[in-house]
Every structure is written in C-alpha cells, then in structure tokens.
Write a protein that holds these residues in place. Structure first.
Motif, PDB file in Angstrom:
ATOM      1  N   GLY A 125      -1.885  14.619 -18.833  1.00 15.07           N
ATOM      2  CA  GLY A 125      -1.005  15.731 -18.517  1.00 15.07           C
ATOM      3  C   GLY A 125      -1.036  16.187 -17.074  1.00 15.07           C
ATOM      4  N   VAL A 126      -1.748  15.464 -16.213  1.00 13.81           N
ATOM      5  CA  VAL A 126      -1.839  15.831 -14.805  1.00 13.81           C
ATOM      6  C   VAL A 126      -1.267  14.681 -13.974  1.00 13.81           C
ATOM      7  N   GLN A 127      -0.405  15.046 -13.015  1.00 13.25           N
ATOM      8  CA  GLN A 127       0.161  14.016 -12.148  1.00 13.25           C
ATOM      9  C   GLN A 127      -0.797  13.747 -10.985  1.00 13.25           C
ATOM     10  N   HIS A 128      -1.035  12.460 -10.734  1.00 16.13           N
ATOM     11  CA  HIS A 128      -1.910  12.017  -9.652  1.00 16.13           C
ATOM     12  C   HIS A 128      -1.110  11.141  -8.688  1.00 16.13           C
ATOM     13  N   VAL A 129      -1.611  11.014  -7.480  1.00 13.72           N
ATOM     14  CA  VAL A 129      -1.032  10.097  -6.502  1.00 13.72           C
ATOM     15  C   VAL A 129      -2.128   9.145  -6.052  1.00 13.72           C
ATOM     16  N   SER A 130      -1.808   7.876  -6.025  1.00 15.46           N
ATOM     17  CA  SER A 130      -2.785   6.872  -5.617  1.00 15.46           C
ATOM     18  C   SER A 130      -2.160   5.961  -4.565  1.00 15.46           C
ATOM     19  N   CYS A 136       0.818  -1.220   0.000  1.00 13.12           N
ATOM     20  CA  CYS A 136       0.000   0.000   0.000  1.00 13.12           C
ATOM     21  C   CYS A 136       0.846   1.262   0.000  1.00 13.12           C
ATOM     22  N   THR A 137       1.917   1.239  -0.723  1.00  8.85           N
ATOM     23  CA  THR A 137       2.791   2.394  -0.854  1.00  8.85           C
ATOM     24  C   THR A 137       2.221   3.331  -1.915  1.00  8.85           C
ATOM     25  N   PRO A 138       2.084   4.605  -1.597  1.00  8.59           N
ATOM     26  CA  PRO A 138       1.564   5.547  -2.613  1.00  8.59           C
ATOM     27  C   PRO A 138       2.474   5.583  -3.846  1.00  8.59           C
ATOM     28  N   PHE A 139       1.861   5.753  -5.004  1.00 10.76           N
ATOM     29  CA  PHE A 139       2.632   5.879  -6.238  1.00 10.76           C
ATOM     30  C   PHE A 139       2.046   7.004  -7.086  1.00 10.76           C
ATOM     31  N   LYS A 140       2.913   7.577  -7.916  1.00 15.42           N
ATOM     32  CA  LYS A 140       2.501   8.684  -8.781  1.00 15.42           C
ATOM     33  C   LYS A 140       2.318   8.171 -10.203  1.00 15.42           C
ATOM     34  N   TYR A 141       1.367   8.778 -10.888  1.00 10.37           N
ATOM     35  CA  TYR A 141       1.164   8.467 -12.297  1.00 10.37           C
ATOM     36  C   TYR A 141       0.604   9.705 -13.004  1.00 10.37           C
ATOM     37  N   TRP A 142       0.773   9.707 -14.299  1.00  9.22           N
ATOM     38  CA  TRP A 142       0.289  10.825 -15.111  1.00  9.22           C
ATOM     39  C   TRP A 142      -0.932  10.380 -15.892  1.00  9.22           C
ATOM     40  N   LEU A 143      -1.930  11.269 -15.970  1.00  9.35           N
ATOM     41  CA  LEU A 143      -3.121  11.014 -16.758  1.00  9.35           C
ATOM     42  C   LEU A 143      -3.563  12.335 -17.372  1.00  9.35           C
TER      43      LEU A 143
END
Length: 118
Positions: A106-111, A97-104
């Motif tokens: 053109g916007v960076q999100h953290v999940s 359950c480590t947070p990770f970043k991704y782009w969608l």
C-alpha cells in the motif's frame, strides 16, 4: 516482400541522446569508430573459436542468424574496453537506470536500478 530496415549509422562523435533515439526507434544503431581497431581485432581473435561452434538462433525471438555465447568477460579482456567506452556506457546507463515507481504493502516506492558489470 521484405520489410527489413537498415540500422542508422551515426558519426563517431554522436551524442548519447542521439544513440538512445535510434535505439528506442529502431532497436539499435551503428556508431562509426566507436572502438579502436585493436579492441575489435582482439574481440574477434578471442571469440572466434567459440563463435565458430555456437549454433545460430532457432526462431524469430532469438533470430536465425544470431549466435549467443556466454561468459564474454572470462573469454576476452577486450570486453572491458567495450563496456567502459563512454558512449556505450552512457547510453546503457541512461536507458537502463531510469527510476521507476512500484507499490508495496500500500505504499508507493521509487527505485533506480544501478549498472553492475561482472
């Protein structure tokens, strides 16, 4: 020549961080007395028949001595004791359950993933 390495055995009161250190370094570890004997006996009793007929793995990815079976929760009520054991659950939660970043778009999100058991 074999390059096999034995898994580290940790004391029953090992911290989640110690367990994760072994998991990340060695791929696993043994925690002494992590489960009560009644749970271990129950798991073996409930799963013995299906393990007896399950084939061994057929390659280096799966392992040649590994047996894979599915539906563990429907096969044994003792699985609940395993997955809710504090060290097991804590290590799984901290590792998975480590947070990770991704782009969608053109916007960076953290999940942050959540554990789900079914």
């Amino acid at each position: 020549m074999s390059s096999k390495k034995a898994l580290v055995t940790l004391a029953g009161d090992a911290s989640i961080d110690d367990i994760l250190e072994c998991l990340e370094r060695d791929g696993g570890c043994i925690v002494k007395n992590m489960l009560p004997q009644v749970t271990i006996d129950g798991l073996w009793s409930d799963l013995a028949d299906v393990l007896d007929v399950a084939p061994n793995g057929d390659g280096s990815f799966v392992g040649r001595k590994t047996k894979r079976i599915s539906g563990l929760f429907s096969r044994s009520r003792h699985m609940q004791n395993l997955i809710t054991q504090p060290q097991f659950f804590g290590a799984a939660e901290k590792h998975l359950c480590t947070p990770f970043k991704y782009w969608l778009d053109g916007v960076q999100h953290v999940s942050t993933p959540a554990l789900q058991m079914s």
